[in-house]
Design a protein around this motif. Structure first.
Motif, mmCIF file in Angstrom:
data_model
loop_
_atom_site.group_PDB
_atom_site.id
_atom_site.type_symbol
_atom_site.label_atom_id
_atom_site.label_comp_id
_atom_site.label_asym_id
_atom_site.label_seq_id
_atom_site.Cartn_x
_atom_site.Cartn_y
_atom_site.Cartn_z
ATOM 1 N N PHE A 10 0.837 -1.202 0.000
ATOM 2 C CA PHE A 10 0.000 0.000 0.000
ATOM 3 C C PHE A 10 0.871 1.252 0.000
ATOM 4 C CE2 PHE A 10 -2.080 3.494 2.226
ATOM 5 C CZ PHE A 10 -3.269 3.604 1.515
ATOM 6 N N GLU A 11 1.911 1.254 0.810
ATOM 7 C CA GLU A 11 2.794 2.415 0.880
ATOM 8 C C GLU A 11 3.463 2.678 -0.467
ATOM 9 O OE1 GLU A 11 5.579 2.231 4.045
ATOM 10 O OE2 GLU A 11 4.098 1.699 5.554
ATOM 11 N N ILE A 12 3.954 1.624 -1.097
ATOM 12 C CA ILE A 12 4.648 1.772 -2.385
ATOM 13 C C ILE A 12 3.696 2.270 -3.464
ATOM 14 C CG2 ILE A 12 5.830 0.536 -4.237
ATOM 15 C CD1 ILE A 12 6.990 -1.315 -2.077
ATOM 16 N N VAL A 13 2.511 1.654 -3.541
ATOM 17 C CA VAL A 13 1.537 2.025 -4.576
ATOM 18 C C VAL A 13 1.056 3.462 -4.375
ATOM 19 C CG1 VAL A 13 -0.763 1.570 -5.505
ATOM 20 C CG2 VAL A 13 0.779 -0.334 -5.016
ATOM 21 N N SER A 14 0.688 3.816 -3.152
ATOM 22 C CA SER A 14 0.159 5.162 -2.895
ATOM 23 C C SER A 14 1.213 6.237 -3.153
ATOM 24 C CB SER A 14 -0.357 5.259 -1.454
ATOM 25 O OG SER A 14 0.672 4.956 -0.534
ATOM 26 N N MET A 15 2.442 6.001 -2.694
ATOM 27 C CA MET A 15 3.504 6.978 -2.935
ATOM 28 C C MET A 15 3.828 7.085 -4.426
ATOM 29 S SD MET A 15 4.510 8.658 -0.278
ATOM 30 C CE MET A 15 2.756 8.729 0.127
ATOM 31 N N SER A 16 3.766 5.955 -5.141
ATOM 32 C CA SER A 16 4.037 5.970 -6.582
ATOM 33 C C SER A 16 2.993 6.803 -7.315
ATOM 34 C CB SER A 16 4.051 4.540 -7.127
ATOM 35 O OG SER A 16 5.084 3.776 -6.531
ATOM 36 N N VAL A 17 1.723 6.646 -6.921
ATOM 37 C CA VAL A 17 0.649 7.408 -7.560
ATOM 38 C C VAL A 17 0.818 8.907 -7.290
ATOM 39 C CG1 VAL A 17 -1.835 7.864 -7.550
ATOM 40 C CG2 VAL A 17 -1.000 5.507 -7.514
ATOM 41 N N ILE A 18 1.102 9.256 -6.033
ATOM 42 C CA ILE A 18 1.245 10.664 -5.672
ATOM 43 C C ILE A 18 2.425 11.305 -6.394
ATOM 44 C CG2 ILE A 18 1.711 12.271 -3.774
ATOM 45 C CD1 ILE A 18 0.267 10.270 -1.934
ATOM 46 N N VAL A 21 1.690 11.952 -10.020
ATOM 47 C CA VAL A 21 0.887 13.169 -10.204
ATOM 48 C C VAL A 21 1.776 14.405 -10.155
ATOM 49 C CG1 VAL A 21 -0.920 14.605 -9.183
ATOM 50 C CG2 VAL A 21 -1.222 12.136 -9.307
ATOM 51 N N ILE A 22 2.732 14.420 -9.217
ATOM 52 C CA ILE A 22 3.635 15.561 -9.102
ATOM 53 C C ILE A 22 4.497 15.711 -10.353
ATOM 54 C CG2 ILE A 22 5.627 16.469 -7.838
ATOM 55 C CD1 ILE A 22 4.466 15.318 -5.307
ATOM 56 N N VAL A 23 5.011 14.579 -10.864
ATOM 57 C CA VAL A 23 5.842 14.616 -12.075
ATOM 58 C C VAL A 23 5.035 15.112 -13.268
ATOM 59 C CG1 VAL A 23 7.111 13.210 -13.734
ATOM 60 C CG2 VAL A 23 7.442 12.840 -11.288
ATOM 61 N N LEU A 24 3.800 14.622 -13.414
ATOM 62 C CA LEU A 24 2.939 15.062 -14.519
ATOM 63 C C LEU A 24 2.625 16.551 -14.398
ATOM 64 C CD1 LEU A 24 0.452 12.052 -14.791
ATOM 65 C CD2 LEU A 24 2.344 12.625 -16.338
ATOM 66 N N ASP A 25 2.412 16.994 -13.166
ATOM 67 C CA ASP A 25 2.158 18.419 -12.921
ATOM 68 C C ASP A 25 3.364 19.241 -13.354
ATOM 69 O OD1 ASP A 25 1.103 20.793 -12.112
ATOM 70 O OD2 ASP A 25 1.081 20.340 -9.977
ATOM 71 N N LEU A 26 4.561 18.774 -13.020
ATOM 72 C CA LEU A 26 5.782 19.474 -13.395
ATOM 73 C C LEU A 26 5.953 19.512 -14.910
ATOM 74 C CD1 LEU A 26 8.451 20.856 -12.703
ATOM 75 C CD2 LEU A 26 9.488 18.595 -12.467
ATOM 76 N N LEU A 27 5.714 18.376 -15.567
ATOM 77 C CA LEU A 27 5.853 18.326 -17.022
ATOM 78 C C LEU A 27 4.853 19.260 -17.702
ATOM 79 C CD1 LEU A 27 6.350 14.475 -17.582
ATOM 80 C CD2 LEU A 27 8.086 16.283 -17.707
ATOM 81 N N TRP A 28 3.659 19.349 -17.150
ATOM 82 C CA TRP A 28 2.633 20.240 -17.695
ATOM 83 C C TRP A 28 3.099 21.699 -17.628
ATOM 84 C CZ3 TRP A 28 -1.901 20.283 -20.270
ATOM 85 C CH2 TRP A 28 -2.699 21.401 -20.182
ATOM 86 N N VAL A 29 3.725 22.049 -16.502
ATOM 87 C CA VAL A 29 4.209 23.419 -16.334
ATOM 88 C C VAL A 29 5.366 23.712 -17.281
ATOM 89 C CG1 VAL A 29 5.338 24.997 -14.727
ATOM 90 C CG2 VAL A 29 3.433 23.593 -13.952
ATOM 91 N N VAL A 30 6.289 22.743 -17.403
ATOM 92 C CA VAL A 30 7.466 22.939 -18.249
ATOM 93 C C VAL A 30 7.073 23.100 -19.715
ATOM 94 C CG1 VAL A 30 9.576 21.846 -19.101
ATOM 95 C CG2 VAL A 30 9.026 21.754 -16.666
ATOM 96 N N ARG A 31 6.081 22.329 -20.155
ATOM 97 C CA ARG A 31 5.666 22.380 -21.565
ATOM 98 C C ARG A 31 4.806 23.598 -21.867
ATOM 99 N NH1 ARG A 31 3.558 16.811 -24.009
ATOM 100 N NH2 ARG A 31 3.697 18.188 -25.822
ATOM 101 N N ARG A 32 4.148 24.155 -20.840
ATOM 102 C CA ARG A 32 3.278 25.303 -21.063
ATOM 103 C C ARG A 32 3.577 26.417 -20.050
ATOM 104 N NH1 ARG A 32 -1.501 25.095 -19.899
ATOM 105 N NH2 ARG A 32 -2.417 26.424 -21.493
ATOM 106 N N PRO A 33 4.734 27.071 -20.161
ATOM 107 C CA PRO A 33 5.031 28.174 -19.240
ATOM 108 C C PRO A 33 4.058 29.327 -19.456
ATOM 109 C CG PRO A 33 6.656 28.079 -21.007
ATOM 110 C CD PRO A 33 5.814 26.856 -21.151
ATOM 111 N N HIS A 34 3.315 29.677 -18.428
ATOM 112 C CA HIS A 34 2.314 30.728 -18.569
ATOM 113 C C HIS A 34 1.912 31.214 -17.183
ATOM 114 C CE1 HIS A 34 -0.014 27.153 -17.655
ATOM 115 N NE2 HIS A 34 -1.063 27.914 -17.373
ATOM 116 N N ILE A 35 1.164 32.303 -17.162
ATOM 117 C CA ILE A 35 0.580 32.803 -15.913
ATOM 118 C C ILE A 35 -0.784 32.142 -15.758
ATOM 119 C CG2 ILE A 35 -0.171 34.840 -14.654
ATOM 120 C CD1 ILE A 35 1.710 36.489 -16.395
ATOM 121 N N PRO A 36 -0.981 31.300 -14.752
ATOM 122 C CA PRO A 36 -2.242 30.558 -14.631
ATOM 123 C C PRO A 36 -3.419 31.469 -14.323
ATOM 124 C CG PRO A 36 -0.919 30.264 -12.659
ATOM 125 C CD PRO A 36 -0.058 30.997 -13.653
ATOM 126 N N THR A 37 -4.572 31.093 -14.846
ATOM 127 C CA THR A 37 -5.787 31.848 -14.573
ATOM 128 C C THR A 37 -6.340 31.453 -13.207
ATOM 129 O OG1 THR A 37 -7.203 30.169 -15.591
ATOM 130 C CG2 THR A 37 -6.310 31.884 -17.044
#
Length: 338
Positions: A10-18, A21-37
């Motif tokens: 459970f610890e491994i799976v939950s931490m992997s999912v979280i 999400v953080i990595v995807l969030d970072l990639l989203w920001v890197v690919r689309r640098p902008h001022i968020p609405t």
């Protein structure tokens, strides 16, 4: 993380999912640098808050309500302390003139650095507590001192002072005066120089590490489960980037937040000292025997106190700020002459 109530799977799976999400969030920001609405920020902050609430519910199902309550209490405490950190983040980004469309990326990198450093501190803290229970006396006294310092410093003009690490970097690294996107190094007239970005990232990371000196003892006062300690810090920092843009000028309106945080830290400090008395091994206190007569504070009571304090200070801050704004607003209309 070695939780006694959760399986390693459970610890491994939950931490992997979280972390995914953080990595995807970072990639989203890197690919689309902008001022968020405001809408974008609201959606993301709502998503992360809902994720934390759901995660607590999952803990109640796979473990017990005690663990879930510890998570909620710890998450609320760490989240409120993170909001207070945003005051310094605002000052740092303004101090170093970070371009608005690059602030998201800078904040995300700083948060990831803080997560790594906090993870190391949590492991060290858990190891120390396991061997030396009397360290709770030190943690409790430190939180009480921090609470008093928060009240004393409230109302003073807050400014960012560069720590020694940042000053050393300025002294020994050749740093250019202008940014070059998100590059750490740039070439100016044939010379390779560092960009101001390296200073900003280290300023954010080192500053958040200093804030961790308050938050880590605070969370250990609510739970000693290493997995819960780390996950509360993780969820508190997730969405902090969007919260930075969402709150904006609202930060200045949370005038009573430091008092609320001081009350919470003082309460947890007292709770830590009481816990230390329950497990006392110091020979000069009660002959090295635990003090059985000291009352225990259930985690549900702790959660209730934290929720009430945060709710009261938030609503009081917004009410008083709105009242002051109305009083200072210019009146439009005909004026009577004597």
């Amino acid at each position: 993380m070695g939780s006694a109530h959760l399986t390693p799977l459970f610890e491994i799976v939950s931490m992997s999912v979280i972390l995914t999400v953080i990595v995807l969030d970072l990639l989203w920001v890197v690919r689309r640098p902008h001022i968020p609405t405001m809408r974008e920020c609201s959606i993301w902050v709502g998503f992360y808050v809902m994720a934390a609430i759901i995660f607590g519910g999952v803990l109640a199902l796979v473990a017990n309500t005690q663990l879930a309550t510890e998570f909620y209490a710890g998450w609320l405490t760490e989240y409120s302390l993170s909001i207070d950190n945003l005051f310094i983040f605002v000052i740092i980004l303004a101090r170093f003139n970070v371009p608005p469309n690059r602030q998201q990326e800078v904040l995300m990198i700083g948060i990831i650095i803080a997560l790594v450093l906090r993870g190391i501190m949590i492991l060290i803290g858990a190891s120390i507590i396991e061997r030396f229970s009397w360290v709770f006396f030190i943690f409790g006294a430190f939180l009480l001192w921090t609470a008093i310092s928060l009240i004393r410093s409230h109302g003073e003009d807050e400014d960012y002072e560069e720590n020694r690490l940042v000053m050393l970097m300025r002294r020994f690294l050749p740093i250019h005066t202008e940014y070059d996107g998100m590059k750490l190094r740039t070439v100016v007239e044939g010379k390779r120089l560092w960009t101001p970005l390296i200073i900003v990232i280290m300023a954010l990371g080192s500053t958040d590490l200093m804030f961790a000196l308050d938050s880590i003892p605070a969370i250990f006062g609510l739970t000693q489960d290493p997995f819960i300690v780390f996950s509360t810090n993780l969820f508190a920092l997730m969405g902090l980037r969007q919260l930075y843009f969402l709150l904006g000028g609202l930060l200045d309106r949370l005038i009573y937040l430091p008092y609320g945080l001081a009350a919470i830290l003082a309460f947890i400090g007292v709770k830590l000292i009481m816990e230390a008395l329950h497990t006392n091994t110091l020979s000069f206190i009660n002959g090295g025997e635990p003090l059985a007569g000291v009352p225990e504070i259930p985690i549900l009571v702790s959660l209730g106190i934290i929720v009430v304090v945060l709710a009261v200070t938030t609503f009081a801050s917004l009410y008083v700020s709105r009242k002051h704004a109305r009083r200072e607003a210019p009146r439009i209309g005909p004026t009577s002459e004597a």
